[in-house]
Design a protein around this motif. Structure first.
Motif, PDB file in Angstrom:
ATOM      1  N   THR A 156       0.913  -1.237   0.063  1.00  0.00           N
ATOM      2  CA  THR A 156       0.143  -0.102  -0.013  1.00  0.00           C
ATOM      3  C   THR A 156       0.937   1.376  -0.176  1.00  0.00           C
ATOM      4  OG1 THR A 156      -1.513  -1.212   1.106  1.00  0.00           O
ATOM      5  CG2 THR A 156      -1.874   1.216   1.149  1.00  0.00           C
ATOM      6  N   ILE A 157       1.915   1.238   0.548  1.00  0.00           N
ATOM      7  CA  ILE A 157       2.922   2.628   0.926  1.00  0.00           C
ATOM      8  C   ILE A 157       3.501   2.747  -0.562  1.00  0.00           C
ATOM      9  CG2 ILE A 157       4.881   3.251   1.996  1.00  0.00           C
ATOM     10  CD1 ILE A 157       2.420   3.463   3.880  1.00  0.00           C
ATOM     11  N   PHE A 158       3.828   1.632  -1.449  1.00  0.00           N
ATOM     12  CA  PHE A 158       4.468   1.879  -2.559  1.00  0.00           C
ATOM     13  C   PHE A 158       3.723   2.452  -3.577  1.00  0.00           C
ATOM     14  CE2 PHE A 158       8.328  -0.506  -1.199  1.00  0.00           C
ATOM     15  CZ  PHE A 158       9.208   0.414  -1.627  1.00  0.00           C
ATOM     16  N   SER A 159       2.222   2.331  -3.443  1.00  0.00           N
ATOM     17  CA  SER A 159       1.256   2.977  -4.256  1.00  0.00           C
ATOM     18  C   SER A 159       1.298   4.305  -4.212  1.00  0.00           C
ATOM     19  CB  SER A 159      -0.022   2.548  -4.046  1.00  0.00           C
ATOM     20  OG  SER A 159      -0.587   2.794  -2.615  1.00  0.00           O
ATOM     21  N   MET A 160       1.814   4.775  -3.102  1.00  0.00           N
ATOM     22  CA  MET A 160       2.112   6.400  -3.019  1.00  0.00           C
ATOM     23  C   MET A 160       3.258   6.930  -4.033  1.00  0.00           C
ATOM     24  SD  MET A 160       1.809   6.664   1.050  1.00  0.00           S
ATOM     25  CE  MET A 160       1.891   8.440   1.065  1.00  0.00           C
ATOM     26  N   ASP A 161       3.206   8.208  -4.284  1.00  0.00           N
ATOM     27  CA  ASP A 161       4.326   8.645  -5.162  1.00  0.00           C
ATOM     28  C   ASP A 161       5.577   9.002  -4.293  1.00  0.00           C
ATOM     29  OD1 ASP A 161       5.698  10.088  -6.878  1.00  0.00           O
ATOM     30  OD2 ASP A 161       4.748  11.953  -6.732  1.00  0.00           O
ATOM     31  N   ILE A 162       6.414   7.948  -4.422  1.00  0.00           N
ATOM     32  CA  ILE A 162       7.810   8.102  -3.735  1.00  0.00           C
ATOM     33  C   ILE A 162       8.885   8.464  -4.596  1.00  0.00           C
ATOM     34  CG2 ILE A 162       9.397   6.570  -2.435  1.00  0.00           C
ATOM     35  CD1 ILE A 162       7.233   5.038  -1.402  1.00  0.00           C
ATOM     36  N   ASP A 163       9.665   9.384  -4.311  1.00  0.00           N
ATOM     37  CA  ASP A 163      10.739   9.604  -5.086  1.00  0.00           C
ATOM     38  C   ASP A 163      12.100   8.821  -4.787  1.00  0.00           C
ATOM     39  OD1 ASP A 163       9.507  12.094  -6.286  1.00  0.00           O
ATOM     40  OD2 ASP A 163       9.594  12.651  -4.354  1.00  0.00           O
ATOM     41  N   TYR A 164      12.346   8.641  -3.533  1.00  0.00           N
ATOM     42  CA  TYR A 164      13.724   7.885  -3.177  1.00  0.00           C
ATOM     43  C   TYR A 164      13.378   6.871  -2.201  1.00  0.00           C
ATOM     44  CZ  TYR A 164      16.441  11.039  -6.333  1.00  0.00           C
ATOM     45  OH  TYR A 164      16.986  11.688  -7.415  1.00  0.00           O
ATOM     46  N   VAL A 165      14.454   5.879  -2.042  1.00  0.00           N
ATOM     47  CA  VAL A 165      14.198   4.997  -1.071  1.00  0.00           C
ATOM     48  C   VAL A 165      15.825   4.952  -0.618  1.00  0.00           C
ATOM     49  CG1 VAL A 165      14.216   2.637  -0.342  1.00  0.00           C
ATOM     50  CG2 VAL A 165      12.520   3.591  -1.693  1.00  0.00           C
ATOM     51  N   PHE A 166      16.084   5.554   0.736  1.00  0.00           N
ATOM     52  CA  PHE A 166      17.305   5.733   1.533  1.00  0.00           C
ATOM     53  C   PHE A 166      17.271   4.370   2.695  1.00  0.00           C
ATOM     54  CE2 PHE A 166      17.097   9.597  -0.301  1.00  0.00           C
ATOM     55  CZ  PHE A 166      18.800  10.042  -0.409  1.00  0.00           C
ATOM     56  N   LEU A 167      18.534   3.676   2.507  1.00  0.00           N
ATOM     57  CA  LEU A 167      18.558   2.442   3.191  1.00  0.00           C
ATOM     58  C   LEU A 167      19.866   2.817   3.939  1.00  0.00           C
ATOM     59  CD1 LEU A 167      17.570  -0.462   1.191  1.00  0.00           C
ATOM     60  CD2 LEU A 167      16.057   0.781   2.816  1.00  0.00           C
ATOM     61  N   GLY A 168      19.951   2.060   5.247  1.00  0.00           N
ATOM     62  CA  GLY A 168      21.238   1.949   6.113  1.00  0.00           C
ATOM     63  C   GLY A 168      21.960   0.557   5.713  1.00  0.00           C
ATOM     64  N   ALA A 169      23.062   0.642   6.299  1.00  0.00           N
ATOM     65  CA  ALA A 169      23.494  -1.027   6.046  1.00  0.00           C
ATOM     66  C   ALA A 169      24.434  -1.391   7.238  1.00  0.00           C
ATOM     67  CB  ALA A 169      24.744  -0.667   5.000  1.00  0.00           C
ATOM     68  N   HIS A 170      24.207  -2.647   7.559  1.00  0.00           N
ATOM     69  CA  HIS A 170      25.050  -3.182   8.487  1.00  0.00           C
ATOM     70  C   HIS A 170      26.291  -3.607   7.817  1.00  0.00           C
ATOM     71  CE1 HIS A 170      25.782  -5.599  12.123  1.00  0.00           C
ATOM     72  NE2 HIS A 170      26.644  -6.542  11.269  1.00  0.00           N
ATOM     73  N   SER A 171      26.593  -3.830   6.682  1.00  0.00           N
ATOM     74  CA  SER A 171      27.858  -4.011   6.086  1.00  0.00           C
ATOM     75  C   SER A 171      27.457  -3.979   4.467  1.00  0.00           C
ATOM     76  CB  SER A 171      28.642  -5.141   6.402  1.00  0.00           C
ATOM     77  OG  SER A 171      28.059  -6.437   6.111  1.00  0.00           O
ATOM     78  N   ILE A 172      28.498  -3.858   3.493  1.00  0.00           N
ATOM     79  CA  ILE A 172      28.500  -4.117   2.268  1.00  0.00           C
ATOM     80  C   ILE A 172      29.653  -5.347   1.848  1.00  0.00           C
ATOM     81  CG2 ILE A 172      28.530  -3.159  -0.195  1.00  0.00           C
ATOM     82  CD1 ILE A 172      27.352  -0.781   0.886  1.00  0.00           C
ATOM     83  N   LEU A 173      29.196  -6.179   1.183  1.00  0.00           N
ATOM     84  CA  LEU A 173      30.265  -7.356   0.911  1.00  0.00           C
ATOM     85  C   LEU A 173      30.885  -7.065  -0.097  1.00  0.00           C
ATOM     86  CD1 LEU A 173      27.948 -10.357   1.782  1.00  0.00           C
ATOM     87  CD2 LEU A 173      29.379  -9.068   3.262  1.00  0.00           C
ATOM     88  N   SER A 174      32.124  -7.997  -0.399  1.00  0.00           N
ATOM     89  CA  SER A 174      32.985  -7.599  -1.673  1.00  0.00           C
ATOM     90  C   SER A 174      32.245  -7.744  -3.005  1.00  0.00           C
ATOM     91  CB  SER A 174      34.186  -8.420  -1.350  1.00  0.00           C
ATOM     92  OG  SER A 174      35.003  -8.481  -2.562  1.00  0.00           O
ATOM     93  N   ASN A 175      31.388  -8.626  -2.905  1.00  0.00           N
ATOM     94  CA  ASN A 175      30.444  -8.705  -4.319  1.00  0.00           C
ATOM     95  C   ASN A 175      29.573  -7.663  -4.524  1.00  0.00           C
ATOM     96  OD1 ASN A 175      29.175 -10.013  -2.264  1.00  0.00           O
ATOM     97  ND2 ASN A 175      28.708 -11.811  -3.289  1.00  0.00           N
ATOM     98  N   GLY A 176      29.212  -6.619  -3.598  1.00  0.00           N
ATOM     99  CA  GLY A 176      28.371  -5.786  -3.853  1.00  0.00           C
ATOM    100  C   GLY A 176      27.001  -6.075  -3.226  1.00  0.00           C
ATOM    101  N   PHE A 177      26.859  -7.211  -2.559  1.00  0.00           N
ATOM    102  CA  PHE A 177      25.529  -7.380  -1.716  1.00  0.00           C
ATOM    103  C   PHE A 177      25.411  -6.560  -0.584  1.00  0.00           C
ATOM    104  CE2 PHE A 177      25.557 -10.830  -4.541  1.00  0.00           C
ATOM    105  CZ  PHE A 177      24.145 -11.428  -4.677  1.00  0.00           C
ATOM    106  N   LEU A 178      24.287  -6.011  -0.332  1.00  0.00           N
ATOM    107  CA  LEU A 178      23.974  -5.276   0.861  1.00  0.00           C
ATOM    108  C   LEU A 178      23.445  -6.139   1.962  1.00  0.00           C
ATOM    109  CD1 LEU A 178      23.485  -2.598   2.610  1.00  0.00           C
ATOM    110  CD2 LEU A 178      21.123  -2.609   1.300  1.00  0.00           C
ATOM    111  N   TYR A 179      24.197  -6.101   3.175  1.00  0.00           N
ATOM    112  CA  TYR A 179      23.990  -6.862   4.568  1.00  0.00           C
ATOM    113  C   TYR A 179      23.567  -6.160   5.257  1.00  0.00           C
ATOM    114  CZ  TYR A 179      24.609 -10.609   8.156  1.00  0.00           C
ATOM    115  OH  TYR A 179      24.388 -11.407   8.941  1.00  0.00           O
ATOM    116  N   SER A 180      22.048  -6.475   5.552  1.00  0.00           N
ATOM    117  CA  SER A 180      21.308  -5.147   6.342  1.00  0.00           C
ATOM    118  C   SER A 180      20.146  -5.792   7.221  1.00  0.00           C
ATOM    119  CB  SER A 180      20.657  -4.054   5.562  1.00  0.00           C
ATOM    120  OG  SER A 180      20.226  -3.126   6.521  1.00  0.00           O
ATOM    121  N   ARG A 181      19.193  -5.152   7.942  1.00  0.00           N
ATOM    122  CA  ARG A 181      17.999  -5.769   8.776  1.00  0.00           C
ATOM    123  C   ARG A 181      17.192  -6.495   7.809  1.00  0.00           C
ATOM    124  NH1 ARG A 181      19.463  -6.297  12.880  1.00  0.00           N
ATOM    125  NH2 ARG A 181      19.347  -4.191  13.839  1.00  0.00           N
TER     126      ARG A 181
END
Length: 604
Positions: free
Chosen positions: A420-445
């Motif tokens: 339902t939330i993504f049906s709204m007009d959203i410009d950007y999604v900002f995310l934090g990170a626990h870590s970012i691995l060497s192959n580019g994968f985001l390791y987060s909550r």
């Protein structure tokens, strides 16, 4: 008269004549040609060697008079015997624990997450070490009665009975000069790992948790070196275990502050140097910190940097100067890698926040909280923020409360209403990170991957704000190989209280004591009822019936061997879902993480 060798050779010849196909196959297996050996792979050569050894063993047994049919029968009997022993052990464990309703019937580990350390194991390790530290002169209450360490030592030597549970009198110590080393040696006994009374209710509460030999050895090492643990590290470990300090960067900063205290109060033993012994001393503190929660990538990078700095200290430097130099470097490291890095991230990420825009974020991130406050208060931008939160930590509440007090426009929703939330007009999604691995994968909550995937399907840019200190050289393709398992009991009861209060370990031993006491009283009452059938325990059973109606649906999930509940902390987000990663080095694609790793490694 023929010798034994002649008889053996005659039997081999008869066996070969009786079974020519088998003997030729054996000869082919044991004598391969040179050309075939060059063609075979390493795996096939290993298999060939196994077949050669098996054929030689079979030939020896056959030469001694044991036929192939008898060998197969012996192998089958041996396999059945092992299976029977395994079944007996499983049934014995279930039977031994079925007498106490408060104890789970079987280990609640599956093959999927069986390699990960559970919260019960970490809590058991912490309780074991803390109980060994505080065992001197401290009385303990167990389900079987009141016990003190001196009485426990007398029980270990002369099997003296414990005080009754309802006894109101106090027993004086029979031998007041019981040293801590003697108690620690008793707790490290091979036959009975924990002495009743020395570790209070731990023998019953965590008996099954210490069947893992690796866990047992680590706990024994911590108990043996308990005198080396610094009080500040013990306090920090309890705060980590109670989730009072949450987040990769806050945990790392708290650890560095404690390390400054530990280094200032450290004294180099005679016959060694600070650059050699301090690393060993800090390793004991780190091993104890791991028992609360696994170290984050940020903490691991900071520890590696600190050990490297310690090794570079000149042995000719005095201890006072070396300790002051290390404390200054720790403060400088935190300032450069966290504070200054966050300031650069704020400037780089502010380009993506415009007036009248709508930004969606997930959970709570320190750098994102500072980013939103910086753009709204300092830069005077007017924008809307949608904070998505999830159970059981409810980290988004903290961010929502901080931003609300600063006057920002906040919308707080749960992750269950994501569509339902993504049906709204959203410009950007900002995310934090626990870590970012060497192959580019985001390791987060856990839940981040689902949110990023939903944004990618709707062509909404996903931007990750992350310091380079969180970059890891580890390569991971799934969230099963490496992860953290939190307490599963939090998912049983839907409770919206403060997560810190709800997750606190305070009162754990008291709850265990009450549970075991009720179980013992119920067993005793059932025995009395069977003997005289006078209904002496009706008041207890009536209370139990009333309490059963108030229980949660999955309150007794540990007693169900076919049900497992897992509280997974993190997940992996593929790099194709991420538009860019904003660091102190600028905005980069996830594929540029190895370049930053090389740069960071060279600078660190």
């Amino acid at each position: 008269m023929s010798t034994d060798a002649d008889v053996a050779s005659t039997q081999r010849e008869n066996a070969a004549d009786a079974n020519p196909r088998e003997s030729s196959a054996e000869r082919e297996a044991t004598a391969p040609s040179v050309s075939e050996e060059h063609k075979l792979s390493n795996k096939e050569l290993k298999e060939l060697k196994k077949q050669e050894k098996a054929a030689k063993r079979a030939a020896k047994k056959q030469a001694s008079g044991i036929t192939i049919e008898q060998q197969q029968q012996q192998a089958q009997l041996k396999k059945e015997k092992k299976q029977h022993q395994r079944e007996q052990q499983m049934s014995g464990a279930k039977k031994g624990r079925s007498g106490n309703p408060g104890i789970p019937i079987a280990d609640k580990k599956s093959t999927l997450f069986g390699h990960l350390e559970t919260t019960e194991e970490r809590r058991a390790s912490l309780l074991a070490v803390i109980s060994a530290i505080s065992s001197n002169g401290a009385s303990k209450i167990t389900a079987t009665g009141l016990m003190i360490p001196t009485v426990a030592s007398a029980m270990a030597s002369s099997a003296a009975p414990a005080l009754a549970a309802g006894h109101t009198g106090a027993a004086g110590p029979a031998n007041p000069e019981v040293s801590a080393q003697a108690m620690a040696s008793m707790s490290l006994d091979e036959e009975s790992s924990f002495v009743p009374g020395l570790l209070s209710v731990l023998p019953i509460a965590i008996e099954e948790d210490f069947k893992n030999p690796q866990l047992m050895s680590s706990v024994k090492e911590l108990v043996a070196n308990k005198d080396m643990l610094h009080p500040a590290v013990v306090l920090l470990t309890s705060e980590f275990g109670a989730y009072k300090i949450v987040g990769s960067i806050p945990r790392c900063l708290a650890m560095l502050e404690v390390f400054q205290i530990v280094i200032r109060e450290y004294k180099t033993p005679e016959g060694t140097t600070l650059s050699r012994n301090l690393t060993h001393y800090l390793s004991h503190q780190i091993d104890f910190l791991k028992k609360a929660r696994p170290l984050s990538v940020t903490m691991g990078n900071a520890i590696r940097w600190l050990k490297q700095e310690i090794s570079l200290i000149d042995p000719a430097t005095s201890d006072v100067q070396a300790k002051e130099l290390l404390c200054e470097k720790i403060a400088q490291f935190a300032r450069e890698k966290v504070e200054l890095a966050d300031q650069l991230i704020l400037e780089n990420a502010s380009q993506h926040i415009d007036n009248d825009s709508t930004i969606l974020t997930y959970g709570c991130s320190k750098v994102l909280t500072d980013l939103f406050i910086y753009n709204a208060v300092d830069l005077g931008k007017n924008f809307n923020i949608i904070i998505v939160d999830s159970r059981p930590l409810f980290e988004g509440r903290k961010m929502a409360e901080v931003l609300r007090k600063r006057g920002l426009n906040i919308t707080y929703v749960m992750i269950t209403s994501l569509a339902t939330i993504f049906s709204m007009d959203i410009d950007y999604v900002f995310l934090g990170a626990h870590s970012i691995l060497s192959n580019g994968f985001l390791y987060s909550r856990v839940g981040t991957a689902m949110l990023a995937m939903s944004a990618k399907r709707r062509n909404i840019p996903v931007i990750v704000a992350c310091e380079s200190l969180k970059f890891s050289q580890r390569v991971q393709l799934d969230s099963v190989t490496f992860n953290e398992l939190a307490d599963p009991n939090i998912l049983v009861d839907i409770n919206t209280d403060n997560p810190v209060k709800r997750r606190s370990n305070k009162g754990f031993l008291l709850q265990r004591f009450v549970k075991e006491s009720q179980a013992l009283m119920k067993q005793k009452d059932e025995q009395d009822t069977k003997q005289n059938k006078n209904g002496k325990a009706k008041f207890i059973t009536d209370d139990n019936k009333k309490s059963d109606s108030d229980k949660a649906i999955l309150a007794d999930w540990q007693d169900l061997p076919s049900l497992n509940i897992y509280n997974i902390m993190y997940d992996l987000t593929p790099p194709e879902y991420i538009k860019k990663v904003v660091t102190e080095f600028g905005a980069l694609p996830p594929s540029s993480v190895p370049v930053i790793l090389r740069e960071y490694k060279g600078s660190a």
